[in-house]
Motif scaffolding. Structure first.
Motif, PDB file in Angstrom:
ATOM      1  N   UNK A   7      44.911 -48.481  -8.450  1.00 46.16           N
ATOM      2  CA  UNK A   7      45.545 -49.536  -7.666  1.00 46.16           C
ATOM      3  C   UNK A   7      45.176 -49.462  -6.191  1.00 46.16           C
ATOM      4  N   UNK A   8      45.028 -48.248  -5.657  1.00 45.44           N
ATOM      5  CA  UNK A   8      44.741 -48.118  -4.229  1.00 45.44           C
ATOM      6  C   UNK A   8      43.269 -48.354  -3.926  1.00 45.44           C
ATOM      7  N   UNK A   9      42.436 -48.488  -4.966  1.00 45.30           N
ATOM      8  CA  UNK A   9      41.020 -48.770  -4.722  1.00 45.30           C
ATOM      9  C   UNK A   9      40.829 -50.110  -4.023  1.00 45.30           C
ATOM     10  N   UNK A  10      41.722 -51.052  -4.265  1.00 35.47           N
ATOM     11  CA  UNK A  10      41.602 -52.350  -3.588  1.00 35.47           C
ATOM     12  C   UNK A  10      41.745 -52.197  -2.078  1.00 35.47           C
ATOM     13  N   UNK A  11      42.632 -51.293  -1.640  1.00 40.75           N
ATOM     14  CA  UNK A  11      42.782 -51.055  -0.205  1.00 40.75           C
ATOM     15  C   UNK A  11      41.519 -50.430   0.373  1.00 40.75           C
ATOM     16  N   UNK A  66      43.875 -47.629   7.262  1.00 41.54           N
ATOM     17  CA  UNK A  66      43.658 -47.334   5.851  1.00 41.54           C
ATOM     18  C   UNK A  66      44.704 -46.352   5.340  1.00 41.54           C
ATOM     19  N   UNK A  67      44.993 -45.327   6.110  1.00 40.99           N
ATOM     20  CA  UNK A  67      46.003 -44.344   5.698  1.00 40.99           C
ATOM     21  C   UNK A  67      47.368 -45.013   5.536  1.00 40.99           C
ATOM     22  N   UNK A  68      47.716 -45.887   6.477  1.00 37.88           N
ATOM     23  CA  UNK A  68      49.003 -46.581   6.383  1.00 37.88           C
ATOM     24  C   UNK A  68      49.062 -47.478   5.148  1.00 37.88           C
ATOM     25  N   UNK A  69      47.961 -48.183   4.854  1.00 42.32           N
ATOM     26  CA  UNK A  69      47.929 -49.058   3.686  1.00 42.32           C
ATOM     27  C   UNK A  69      48.015 -48.262   2.390  1.00 42.32           C
ATOM     28  N   UNK A 105      50.974 -48.636  -0.339  1.00 41.79           N
ATOM     29  CA  UNK A 105      50.661 -48.983  -1.728  1.00 41.79           C
ATOM     30  C   UNK A 105      51.143 -47.900  -2.682  1.00 41.79           C
ATOM     31  N   UNK A 106      50.989 -46.653  -2.288  1.00 39.27           N
ATOM     32  CA  UNK A 106      51.408 -45.558  -3.153  1.00 39.27           C
ATOM     33  C   UNK A 106      52.924 -45.554  -3.334  1.00 39.27           C
ATOM     34  N   UNK A 107      53.647 -45.810  -2.243  1.00 41.50           N
ATOM     35  CA  UNK A 107      55.108 -45.844  -2.341  1.00 41.50           C
ATOM     36  C   UNK A 107      55.555 -46.970  -3.258  1.00 41.50           C
ATOM     37  N   UNK A 108      54.897 -48.134  -3.129  1.00 44.49           N
ATOM     38  CA  UNK A 108      55.260 -49.278  -3.970  1.00 44.49           C
ATOM     39  C   UNK A 108      54.959 -48.998  -5.442  1.00 44.49           C
ATOM     40  N   UNK A 109      53.787 -48.424  -5.705  1.00 42.24           N
ATOM     41  CA  UNK A 109      53.379 -48.197  -7.089  1.00 42.24           C
ATOM     42  C   UNK A 109      54.138 -47.019  -7.689  1.00 42.24           C
TER      43      UNK A 109
END
Length: 926
Positions: free
Chosen positions: A680-684, A764-767, A771-775
């Protein structure tokens, strides 16, 4: 109002002779109940005595177009089995329809044509003998059908009367007397009188109506349609509230009126069938039947002014439109049940009150099927389609609420899925918010615990297997909405784990074992043995390498290619396509794993073409098998050489082979969740790379324009390479030496570092963190979604015999116990769970005492509903108070500029609370 007979004496005796007719029909039914007729025995369970007696002496056509394809009373499958065989082998008629045909043949009248039409409609005539208007309507429709099959020839109605009476006398030889003779003669005389009024007229009316509408042009039709609405709105202003559509839609409706008036003459069987469906749709629209009469009058008045002296066309249009209107009004009246009215109002309370009137044995039927003629409508589906989700939720809750008396449990699970096999599909597409309500109703938890464990029944039979015994589409449909919260619902988890542990896991593991074996052989033959110098000179090792590579080409590559081609061809034949940007590809290749398999197969095909051992077989057969020969050594250090190309293809193939092994993470929910988070985080990361490439090209081209003497940044490619090395901390030169010689270049480099390393990297780190928190919150749901997709793929190609054996092993047809000794309903599986996992204070089964008759209503659930309503009101009041407090506090804080003002705003908030509570209190009193 039409009358069946013109004499006042007949009017006075109408109800009395109807009663005599009913008594005679009862005798017919009782006589057939005594016989061996399997058809009659089945009809005994149909419900009311009226339905039994009427169906026992009548028959209805199951096909309006094939007049000779008939079945007995009600369209049952036992119509041809009703007759019995005598001792001499002769077939003895046992039902009215069979006896009528037999007598008709004996009397020389034959069967078919107009007589068959009367026989088809005779059931409805007898049923509605006491309703003058309905009897007149049935006779008008019957006369039209007789004219269509007799083609203008006048039928001898006395022939049907003779056959009818002789058939009834034969069926009731002991009970038949003069009272029955008078009653049935009276019925037929009234029917014949009504038939004669319109017989032979439809041919003339049809020709006149067709000729008139055929001569009217489009402009004239437009004026006629517009004038219809003008007159209708003038006479009935309330009708404007029901005709609020666009002008084109209104003209479409008026044109359909003209079409119906013509088609009822051409094909009355099909049009009556279509009108039943149209009337049921109007039931859902909530159109009052009082609007039909003024609308029909407006149409007739407009046509009257338009036809002039053509009285025949006017009479034909008036009669046909009257028939259409009667059919629609009757369908709407019969279909407008109190349940449908509650659905149209989208009121949960109204629906509960409406369904409380239903007998307990017919409660599910009231909620799932309203039958009018040959068509039916589902209140549940109509609530979903019309957006009345509150009513739909109430219907689902009522269906899946277990009720019980001392003799039987009433649970609508089977009724729901038998009536609507695609209910999951419909909810996923149109009302996904109702899926948790449906799933919650499939779970029962005991209020009692034993040794810290609680019984739980999951009634998931219809989520596992459909009516045909094949895998149900439940998991496939649930996967389409991709909601991780639904995937962790206990019912979904139960279905998924049952399929995974019982049938899919072993087959999935076996299918991956060959892939794992292929990977090991690939590594030995390409990456391990050829790179070990001590083993290179051993002939046996080279033989192992050769056979290992040949296995990859002959088995792995062939299997992957055949599978991909077969799946792609299958999707192409079915029209299943996916679009990647502007390119259409088969839907199978839209999956990342499927695309990986195809790429791996193509890479193995190229490796086979560049295989060094195959090239050495031609040039150095004496040293073969070997990968070192003259044909290879001459070009081994060039990019065009066989060895380098083969090694590059092997490198990519090895990486893809390992990537495809990620599927094995599905065995562990935690590991699968981690893999999904990474995916999922690959999109970021992709967005970051796009921005980085943009900065590299921007600063690379800008620095190349600048005049400087720094050699490493002499042109655009070298400048971009240097800047990228600086970004990833791989640049070795100290560019701070440029401060004295090239200050402009240094400024540009520092500006790039500021934009890339500081801005983009931290962004990038913030995104990634967001994303990790959401997923992570739905990590288990995403993992189960991935497993469910694997289950769906595996079930698509599963062996039917293995599937049948697996379903039988589950014992879904065995009743489950609610508590010890309390045997409940079948269709599920029982497990035990820790008592602390779910708190259950009260048994969810509603148990009632008193009589156990299925014809009685359930006692009022006043206390249960009262508690629910109180809780709903308290929750609503609390939400209003909290919303008011938040709004007032936010407004006061924005307007405050000092501590004193802040405290003042707090006081204002307190006053708001008081006022809101006062309003809430008055609301509760109301």
């Amino acid at each position: 109002m039409y009358r069946v007979s013109s004499s006042s004496k007949d009017d006075e005796q109408f109800s009395l002779r109807s009663a005599d007719l009913g008594e005679a029909a009862q005798q017919v039914a009782q006589e057939e109940k005594k016989g061996c007729c399997s058809f009659c025995r089945r009809r005994r369970a149909d419900g009311s005595d009226a339905g039994v007696l009427n169906r026992a002496v009548t028959m209805k056509a199951t096909s309006k177009k094939n007049l000779n394809n008939l079945s007995n009373a009600g369209g049952g499958a036992g119509g041809n089995q009703a007759a019995t065989t005598g001792q001499n082998g002769m077939v003895v008629p046992m039902t009215f329809s069979e006896m009528f045909r037999f007598n008709s043949q004996v009397m020389g009248f034959g069967i078919g044509g107009w007589m068959e039409q009367i026989l088809n409609s005779f059931g409805d005539i007898v049923v509605n003998a006491s309703d003058a208007l309905r009897l007149h309507e049935e006779c008008d429709l019957l006369s039209l059908r007789i004219d269509k099959v007799s083609r203008g020839q006048a039928p001898n109605l006395a022939q049907f009367k003779s056959c009818m009476l002789s058939s009834l006398r034969s069926l009731l030889p002991k009970e038949w007397d003069t009272n029955y003779e008078v009653a049935w003669n009276w019925l037929w005389d009234n029917v014949a009188t009504l038939l004669v009024q319109t017989l032979g007229s439809s041919y003339k009316w049809e020709a006149a109506v067709n000729q008139y509408f055929g001569s009217v042009g489009e402009d004239a039709r437009y004026k006629l349609r517009a004038e219809i609405y003008e007159r209708f709105f003038a006479s009935t202003p309330a009708g404007q509230e029901y005709f609020k559509q666009s002008d084109t839609r209104l003209h479409f409706i008026a044109e359909k009126v003209f079409t119906f008036s013509i088609e009822i003459y051409a094909d009355p069987w099909q049009l009556i069938d279509d009108l039943s469906a149209l009337g049921l749709r109007h039931v859902g629209y909530g159109v009052p039947t009082e609007m039909f009469a003024p609308f029909v009058n407006a149409c007739v008045e407009v046509i009257k002014d338009a036809v002039g002296d053509n009285a025949l066309a006017l009479q034909g249009f008036k009669w046909s439109l009257g028939m259409v209107s009667k059919q629609l009004v009757r369908t709407i009246a019969e279909g407008s049940t109190i349940v449908m009215k509650a659905v149209n109002a989208n009121s949960k309370k109204m629906l509960q009150k409406a369904i409380s009137c239903a007998p307990r044995g017919q409660r599910f039927q009231w909620l799932l099927k309203i039958q009018v003629g040959t068509h039916s409508i589902s209140p549940l589906y109509w609530a979903i389609e019309s957006g009345s989700l509150a009513a739909a939720e109430a219907i689902i809750e009522d269906l899946l609420l277990i009720r019980a008396d001392r003799e039987k449990y009433y649970y609508g699970n089977d009724a729901l899925f038998e009536r609507h096999q695609d209910i999951i599909n419909r909810l996923c597409r149109e009302a996904p918010t109702l899926i948790p309500t449906l799933l919650n109703g499939l779970i029962w938890r005991s209020a009692r615990t034993d040794s810290g464990l609680r019984r739980v029944n999951f009634y998931v039979k219809h989520l596992l297997v459909n009516q045909e015994g094949e895998p149900a589409e439940f998991l496939r449909e649930i996967c389409t909405i991709k909601d991780p919260k639904i995937m962790v619902h206990p019912a979904v988890v139960m279905v998924s784990d049952t399929l995974w542990g019982g049938i899919v896991r072993n087959s999935f593991l076996i299918s991956r074992l060959w892939f794992l074996t292929s990977l090991l052989i690939f590594m030995l033959s390409v990456a391990i043995l050829p790179k070990t110098t001590q083993l290179e000179s051993i002939w046996e090792v080279r033989v192992v390498i050769f056979f290992g590579r040949t296995f990859m080409y002959m088995v792995t590559m062939t299997r992957l290619l055949i599978r991909c081609i077969w799946k792609c061809v299958k999707d192409c034949r079915r029209g299943k396509w996916s679009r990647v940007t502007c390119i259409r590809i088969p839907k199978y290749l839209h999956n990342a794993m499927a695309m990986g398999n195809l790429v791996l197969a193509l890479l193995l095909l190229l490796m086979c073409a560049y295989e060094p051992m195959y090239h050495c077989l031609v040039s150095s057969p004496q040293d073969w098998p070997t990968a070192n020969c003259d044909a290879i050594e001459d070009v081994q250090y060039t990019y065009e050489g066989v060895r380098f190309t083969y090694s590059a293809l092997g490198m990519i193939a090895m990486a893809i082979h390992w990537f495809l092994m990620v599927d094995l993470a599905v065995f562990s929910t935690g590991l699968s969740a981690f893999v999904l988070v990474c995916a999922q985080v690959l999109s970021e990361i992709g967005r970051f790379l796009v921005a980085l490439i943009f900065l590299l090209l921007t600063f690379g081209s800008a620095i190349s324009v600048l005049h400087h003497t720094y050699f490493e940044m002499r042109d655009i490619p070298n400048t971009v390479l240097c800047l990228f090395s600086i970004t990833v901390l791989l640049y070795e030169d100290d560019y701070r030496t440029l401060m004295e010689d090239e200050p402009a270049l240094l400024a540009a480099v520092l500006l790039f570092v500021l934009a890339s390393s500081i801005l983009l990297m931290n962004l990038l780190i913030a995104q990634l963190n967001s994303s990790y928190v959401y997923i992570y919150q739905d990590m288990v749901g995403f993992a189960r979604l991935n497993r469910a997709q694997k289950i769906v793929e595996a079930l698509a190609n599963f062996n039917r015999n293995q599937w049948t054996t697996f379903i039988e092993s589950l014992g879904l047809d065995q009743p489950l116990e609610f508590n010890q000794g309390d045997v409940g309903v079948a269709g599920g599986m029982q497990i035990t769970e820790p008592a602390s996992e779910h708190v259950v204070l009260k048994d969810s089964i509603l148990r009632f005492g008193g009589s156990c008759s299925a014809e009685l209503q359930w006692p009022e659930e006043t206390k249960h509903r009262g508690d629910q309503e109180k809780l709903t009101k308290i929750e609503s009041m609390a939400r209003k108070v909290l919303r008011k407090v938040v709004q007032d506090s936010t407004g006061n804080k924005k307007g405050s500029s000092s501590r004193g003002e802040v405290s003042a705003s707090g006081a204002g908030g307190s006053s708001a609370i008081g006022s809101s509570m006062g309003a809430g209190a008055s609301y509760v009193d109301d």
